[in-house]
Scaffold this active site. Structure first.
Site, PDB file in Angstrom:
ATOM      1  N   THR A 153       0.852  -1.192   0.000  1.00 39.21           N
ATOM      2  CA  THR A 153       0.000   0.000   0.000  1.00 39.21           C
ATOM      3  C   THR A 153       0.886   1.240   0.000  1.00 39.21           C
ATOM      4  O   THR A 153       1.965   1.254   0.608  1.00 39.21           O
ATOM      5  CB  THR A 153      -0.880   0.072   1.277  1.00 39.21           C
ATOM      6  OG1 THR A 153      -1.532  -1.161   1.475  1.00 39.21           O
ATOM      7  CG2 THR A 153      -1.891   1.170   1.169  1.00 39.21           C
ATOM      8  N   THR A 179      -1.791   1.557   6.607  1.00 36.02           N
ATOM      9  CA  THR A 179      -1.197   0.471   5.845  1.00 36.02           C
ATOM     10  C   THR A 179      -0.919  -0.680   6.796  1.00 36.02           C
ATOM     11  O   THR A 179      -0.785  -0.472   8.000  1.00 36.02           O
ATOM     12  CB  THR A 179       0.122   0.923   5.168  1.00 36.02           C
ATOM     13  OG1 THR A 179       0.828  -0.235   4.693  1.00 36.02           O
ATOM     14  CG2 THR A 179       1.034   1.670   6.139  1.00 36.02           C
ATOM     15  N   GLY A 189      -4.771  -5.595   6.130  1.00 31.22           N
ATOM     16  CA  GLY A 189      -6.072  -4.996   5.807  1.00 31.22           C
ATOM     17  C   GLY A 189      -7.198  -5.394   6.728  1.00 31.22           C
ATOM     18  O   GLY A 189      -8.027  -4.564   7.112  1.00 31.22           O
TER      19      GLY A 189
END
Lengths: 323, 323
Positions: B188, B238, B241
């Site tokens: 990310t 980040t 998730g």
């Protein structure tokens, strides 16, 4: 302190002159689904099982915008989404873009329990459904004549809306006009429950917005927007998806309780009446202490609740003129 | 009080013995992207434009898990997602499941500005991209040899992971083993910015998790999880998730500031060190007052920041042994 449960069938600009035949079946359905949830809680079913069971029932009823009865995309198809969350563990599951899965909420639970992920969508979600052997049907199963008509009206109005007041019955010369407001974006079904041990759970399911762009995802599968549960409370929201996402509605109720010390009711009322635009949001919520709230800043919200002490209620509008 | 900007290229279990050739290009890239953002702020570009510009640049650099350089799904494909949010208006945009769009963050912004929706995904998002005429390429453009190798390693390990320490170079006999931890789920890219008037914005973009199930959506496009901005602060997260979604990380930083009166740093540290599991989360955030924080509970986080008073820094690990 005992168990408590609440269900909703969508918040929005529901006219008080809603005809009997558009009102009574929905009230009856809410009453029916509430009873299913009550009996499950009385049998000591965990709240996570209860909310899934109740939302499955709501999905199967064509009067609500979820599962069968889902509104249609601009392409005349269904794209269903749902999420579920367990307050104790804060595990959650979500799905979007379903076209053949009979019960989106159950697939969301399978994502939570059978994968290392939280959220699956579109083709990948449909593929997972087949691997899991959940019930799937031809997508025509979900499409009702009323929703075909709703889509037609929406295209004519060139507005994205769901209007409970429209009479989508062919050859009806007495067709009520869509309400003046126009942006009555409602739909979605949900359930929140707490047992006598304070275990909490929430689940929400929807077909989305009528005439939505293909691929459009709303608040329902977004954890923290349409659904949220932790050790303090469980929340399910409904209304204008974009407002619920922007307002992180479900999360904010719990955050106000935890970070600001508000009660469940104070937190719900704060989010609904002070932090989101009027006419866009409704929510149901229960607390670990067994309290229930049902708040909305729209004209109405199809809803019901029951608590172990024997109280139960099914309603659409608010008795009070002033919120 | 002046402008401030922060960028990140992913948090995770980044070994301190990361080889020079896997470290230097990323530090250089962060320095480069930070400079682009600084120059944009110095030219009085609105923060919303700044974060989009910087994230586009990060997406185009193959060393990070976004755009070109995205990790691969279990099927060897890319499925990219991103979101962007404007603090003043709280308007936001998000996309998921992109396979041919060169800059996911820009498509997210177009969803925000050109549709009545917030979030578009998969086929519908790709279709919208074509209607908008954004740059699209064959999806092979995004796939790098390193990521093909990462996927192979992940399948062998039968784990979903992103491991900065693995040397995915063919014929390299000195290949470092995936770290013992195994679950180094990183990647990310993101950027947050505030101008001297307190206007805030945030943007995040990613390829997701290596070996993820097709259709898996992570925190990056979930408003309130991976991205959030309001009048108080802008946050980009980040890490793992699923932990970021469950922990509503980006929203919680702002909620702690607003509801509990914490400072930006207190709020960020609280979320990262007290409210999310160790080894799962990192974030960058700026406040309306021009403060910057970069917090992480992982071994490291590729990051950089700069403020108008001339201070700037690019780093991977933390100098302090104790967070």
């Amino acid at each position: 302190m005992g168990w408590a449960i609440a269900v909703h069938g969508g918040a929005g600009d529901i006219s008080r002159s809603l005809p009997h035949d558009r009102r009574q079946p929905r009230e009856e359905a809410i009453r029916h689904c509430l009873q299913i949830g009550v009996e499950a809680l009385q049998s000591n079913s965990p709240p996570l099982d209860v909310v899934e069971l109740v939302v499955r029932e709501l999905e199967n009823i064509p009067h609500f915008n979820a599962g069968r009865g889902s509104v249609l995309t601009s392409e005349g198809t269904v794209e269903m989404e749902a999420s579920i969350m367990d307050g104790n563990t804060m595990r959650c599951g979500a799905v979007s873009g379903l076209t053949t899965v009979v019960n989106a909420v159950s697939l969301a639970r399978l994502v939570m329990e059978k994968t290392p992920h939280i959220y699956l969508a579109f083709d990948g979600a449909e593929q997972f459904a087949r691997e899991q052997g959940v019930e799937i049907v031809d997508s025509s199963h979900f499409i009702t004549p009323e929703n075909v008509e709703r889509l037609k009206l929406a295209k004519e109005a060139n507005r994205v809306q769901i209007d409970y007041n429209a009479q989508p019955i062919q050859n009806d010369t007495k067709k009520e006009k869509p309400c003046a407001n126009g942006d009555s974006q409602i739909g979605t079904v949900g359930c929140v429950a707490v047992d006598s041990n304070g275990n909490l759970a929430s689940a929400t399911s929807t077909g989305g917005l009528v005439n939505k762009m293909a691929g459009r995802i709303g608040d329902t599968p977004v954890i923290g927007a349409g659904t949220y549960a932790n050790e303090l409370c469980a929340v399910s929201a409904t209304g204008k998806g974009e407002s619920i996402i922007r307002g992180t509605v479900a999360r904010d109720v719990a955050a106000l309780m935890e970070f600001k010390g508000l009660s469940l009711k104070e937190a719900a009322d704060c989010v609904v009446h002070e932090r989101t635009p009027k006419g866009t949001v409704g929510l149901i919520a229960v607390s670990a202490a067994g309290e229930v709230v049902m708040s909305f800043n729209t004209t109405g919200m199809f809803r019901g609740c029951a608590t172990e002490d024997g109280y139960s209620e099914v309603a659409i509008w608010s008795d009070a003129q002033v919120e």
